[in-house]
Design a protein around this motif. Sequence first.
Motif, PDB file in Angstrom:
ATOM      1  N   PRO A 322       6.801 -35.587 -30.092  1.00  0.00           N
ATOM      2  CA  PRO A 322       6.772 -36.773 -30.957  1.00  0.00           C
ATOM      3  C   PRO A 322       6.901 -36.422 -32.437  1.00  0.00           C
ATOM      4  N   LYS A 323       6.598 -35.165 -32.746  1.00  0.00           N
ATOM      5  CA  LYS A 323       6.655 -34.701 -34.130  1.00  0.00           C
ATOM      6  C   LYS A 323       6.599 -33.176 -34.091  1.00  0.00           C
ATOM      7  N   LYS A 324       6.708 -32.554 -35.229  1.00  0.00           N
ATOM      8  CA  LYS A 324       6.567 -31.100 -35.272  1.00  0.00           C
ATOM      9  C   LYS A 324       5.121 -30.731 -34.967  1.00  0.00           C
ATOM     10  N   LEU A 325       4.925 -29.897 -33.968  1.00  0.00           N
ATOM     11  CA  LEU A 325       3.599 -29.436 -33.584  1.00  0.00           C
ATOM     12  C   LEU A 325       3.551 -27.914 -33.669  1.00  0.00           C
ATOM     13  N   PRO A 326       2.408 -27.352 -33.962  1.00  0.00           N
ATOM     14  CA  PRO A 326       2.323 -25.902 -34.113  1.00  0.00           C
ATOM     15  C   PRO A 326       2.477 -25.169 -32.783  1.00  0.00           C
ATOM     16  N   VAL A 327       3.055 -23.998 -32.835  1.00  0.00           N
ATOM     17  CA  VAL A 327       3.031 -23.089 -31.688  1.00  0.00           C
ATOM     18  C   VAL A 327       1.577 -22.868 -31.285  1.00  0.00           C
ATOM     19  N   ASP A 328       1.335 -22.701 -30.003  1.00  0.00           N
ATOM     20  CA  ASP A 328       0.001 -22.543 -29.397  1.00  0.00           C
ATOM     21  C   ASP A 328      -0.695 -23.875 -29.128  1.00  0.00           C
ATOM     22  N   THR A 329      -0.031 -25.004 -29.429  1.00  0.00           N
ATOM     23  CA  THR A 329      -0.618 -26.285 -29.061  1.00  0.00           C
ATOM     24  C   THR A 329      -0.729 -26.365 -27.537  1.00  0.00           C
ATOM     25  N   LYS A 330      -1.864 -26.838 -27.046  1.00  0.00           N
ATOM     26  CA  LYS A 330      -2.119 -26.902 -25.604  1.00  0.00           C
ATOM     27  C   LYS A 330      -1.228 -27.941 -24.924  1.00  0.00           C
ATOM     28  N   VAL A 331      -0.708 -27.560 -23.758  1.00  0.00           N
ATOM     29  CA  VAL A 331       0.104 -28.444 -22.928  1.00  0.00           C
ATOM     30  C   VAL A 331      -0.607 -28.595 -21.585  1.00  0.00           C
ATOM     31  N   THR A 332      -0.825 -29.833 -21.156  1.00  0.00           N
ATOM     32  CA  THR A 332      -1.494 -30.086 -19.875  1.00  0.00           C
ATOM     33  C   THR A 332      -0.489 -30.679 -18.897  1.00  0.00           C
ATOM     34  N   LEU A 333      -0.262 -29.968 -17.803  1.00  0.00           N
ATOM     35  CA  LEU A 333       0.672 -30.430 -16.783  1.00  0.00           C
ATOM     36  C   LEU A 333      -0.033 -31.320 -15.766  1.00  0.00           C
ATOM     37  N   ILE A 334      -1.251 -30.931 -15.388  1.00  0.00           N
ATOM     38  CA  ILE A 334      -2.124 -31.742 -14.547  1.00  0.00           C
ATOM     39  C   ILE A 334      -3.496 -31.699 -15.196  1.00  0.00           C
ATOM     40  N   GLY A 335      -4.108 -32.870 -15.371  1.00  0.00           N
ATOM     41  CA  GLY A 335      -5.422 -32.900 -15.984  1.00  0.00           C
ATOM     42  C   GLY A 335      -5.476 -33.915 -17.118  1.00  0.00           C
ATOM     43  N   LYS A 336      -6.486 -33.778 -17.972  1.00  0.00           N
ATOM     44  CA  LYS A 336      -6.791 -34.783 -18.985  1.00  0.00           C
ATOM     45  C   LYS A 336      -6.621 -34.236 -20.393  1.00  0.00           C
ATOM     46  N   GLN A 337      -6.087 -35.073 -21.269  1.00  0.00           N
ATOM     47  CA  GLN A 337      -6.115 -34.852 -22.718  1.00  0.00           C
ATOM     48  C   GLN A 337      -6.443 -36.183 -23.378  1.00  0.00           C
ATOM     49  N   LYS A 338      -7.491 -36.177 -24.172  1.00  0.00           N
ATOM     50  CA  LYS A 338      -7.956 -37.398 -24.834  1.00  0.00           C
ATOM     51  C   LYS A 338      -8.159 -38.492 -23.789  1.00  0.00           C
ATOM     52  N   ASP A 339      -7.458 -39.625 -23.906  1.00  0.00           N
ATOM     53  CA  ASP A 339      -7.694 -40.730 -22.975  1.00  0.00           C
ATOM     54  C   ASP A 339      -6.630 -40.810 -21.883  1.00  0.00           C
ATOM     55  N   LYS A 340      -5.788 -39.792 -21.790  1.00  0.00           N
ATOM     56  CA  LYS A 340      -4.714 -39.820 -20.791  1.00  0.00           C
ATOM     57  C   LYS A 340      -4.955 -38.755 -19.717  1.00  0.00           C
ATOM     58  N   PHE A 341      -4.486 -39.059 -18.497  1.00  0.00           N
ATOM     59  CA  PHE A 341      -4.757 -38.187 -17.346  1.00  0.00           C
ATOM     60  C   PHE A 341      -3.534 -38.145 -16.440  1.00  0.00           C
ATOM     61  N   ILE A 342      -3.134 -36.955 -16.056  1.00  0.00           N
ATOM     62  CA  ILE A 342      -2.077 -36.764 -15.058  1.00  0.00           C
ATOM     63  C   ILE A 342      -2.743 -36.199 -13.809  1.00  0.00           C
ATOM     64  N   SER A 343      -2.674 -36.929 -12.722  1.00  0.00           N
ATOM     65  CA  SER A 343      -3.305 -36.495 -11.475  1.00  0.00           C
ATOM     66  C   SER A 343      -2.316 -35.712 -10.621  1.00  0.00           C
ATOM     67  N   VAL A 344      -2.854 -35.028  -9.637  1.00  0.00           N
ATOM     68  CA  VAL A 344      -1.993 -34.356  -8.663  1.00  0.00           C
ATOM     69  C   VAL A 344      -1.137 -35.385  -7.943  1.00  0.00           C
ATOM     70  N   ASP A 345      -1.709 -36.549  -7.673  1.00  0.00           N
ATOM     71  CA  ASP A 345      -0.944 -37.610  -7.019  1.00  0.00           C
ATOM     72  C   ASP A 345       0.239 -38.069  -7.869  1.00  0.00           C
ATOM     73  N   ASP A 346       0.065 -38.099  -9.181  1.00  0.00           N
ATOM     74  CA  ASP A 346       1.178 -38.474 -10.066  1.00  0.00           C
ATOM     75  C   ASP A 346       2.345 -37.506  -9.894  1.00  0.00           C
ATOM     76  N   VAL A 347       2.038 -36.223  -9.844  1.00  0.00           N
ATOM     77  CA  VAL A 347       3.079 -35.212  -9.671  1.00  0.00           C
ATOM     78  C   VAL A 347       3.692 -35.315  -8.279  1.00  0.00           C
ATOM     79  N   ALA A 348       2.854 -35.531  -7.270  1.00  0.00           N
ATOM     80  CA  ALA A 348       3.355 -35.677  -5.905  1.00  0.00           C
ATOM     81  C   ALA A 348       4.312 -36.860  -5.794  1.00  0.00           C
TER      82      ALA A 348
END
Length: 387
Positions: A322-348
Amino acid sequence: MDSTHFYRDTWVEIDLDCIFENVKNMKRFLPEQVDIMAVVKANAYGHGDVEVAKTALEAGATGLAVAFIDEAISLRHGGINAPILVLGASRPTDVAIAAEHNISLTIYSQEWLDEVLKNNHGNTPLTLHLKLDTGMGRLGIKEKGELQTILKTIEENPQIQLEGVFTHFATADEINTSYFDQQYQNFLQMLEWMPNKPKMIHCGNSATGYRFPEKVFNVVRLGIGMYGMTPSLEIKDQLPYQLQQAISIHSKLVHVKRITKGEKISYGATFTADEDMWVGTVPVGYADGWLRKLQNTHVLIDGELCQIIGRICMDQFMVRLPKKLPVDTKVTLIGKQKDKFISVDDVANALDTINYEVTCSISFRVPRIFLRNKRIIEVRNPLLRHY
């Protein structure tokens, strides 16, 4: 250097408190006389066999189940002394090694039992569970005559102890229960063919335990539910308590760049920038289990959903930022960040598959970090196990 280190910016986190609570909640829900056999095959569905097994036993499970002998021996090497049942087919020539490690095996035919006796030259004591095929069509005895011959053979060979009898339901996680009911009646009928029943009788997987606790006899084989994932989306609203997903998968941005409108990204040049944008590179790929079909799905970065653009590579993929972010910023593929959540079911759902396949596909080369009370208690990195 040992297997508690890793040198890449991608890892799996396993919250063992979730495993503990999922087992504890099932134990509370089931009738008092029903034990839990924790299913930890396939490296505990990708979560980590030894660590999950220890947690499940601590939470009240009384035994473990795996798919083949190697998995059982792995648990023994991990210091686990609890009863272990191999659910799958074992080679008759390997019964001695199973007996040596106090591992129970599955009888699924008279032919198999004959071969076991032929190979068991030292008459080594062996504990077995009898598998009945009530309609799964995978392993197990179907005919009364074969069952009676097996029971007679066991009676004539005192070194064999029949510890249990079991079956497996093909549709326990489906709303329509007609085939489940048919299998259950088949199991009842086949149990009547056994005048002296063993101490353990089990037919229930997670779905059966949740939906039909009165039909599980005295053991439930708790698999997918232990990991905090629903057996199927069909019965998600029928679960007796809230499941707690134990797994999350994370990485970091390793490179951030500005591209201009018209530039292309990744193999096949399938993505073309529709405007000037910031792009991040994430060191995860299909060799880690993040399959190419997940192109155009989203990950969480800085609490926002960010789209995977271009084809996923063997070891890396790119995301639209969405904008320039620093290297080493955390990326969550499954799990929670702030108020958002990606479940295993979402990926499935994105992969048009089931949640089991998603976690089982996370490669051995992704380190596992195990947490209790939000603190790291262990790190396992199989790539460095020999150093």
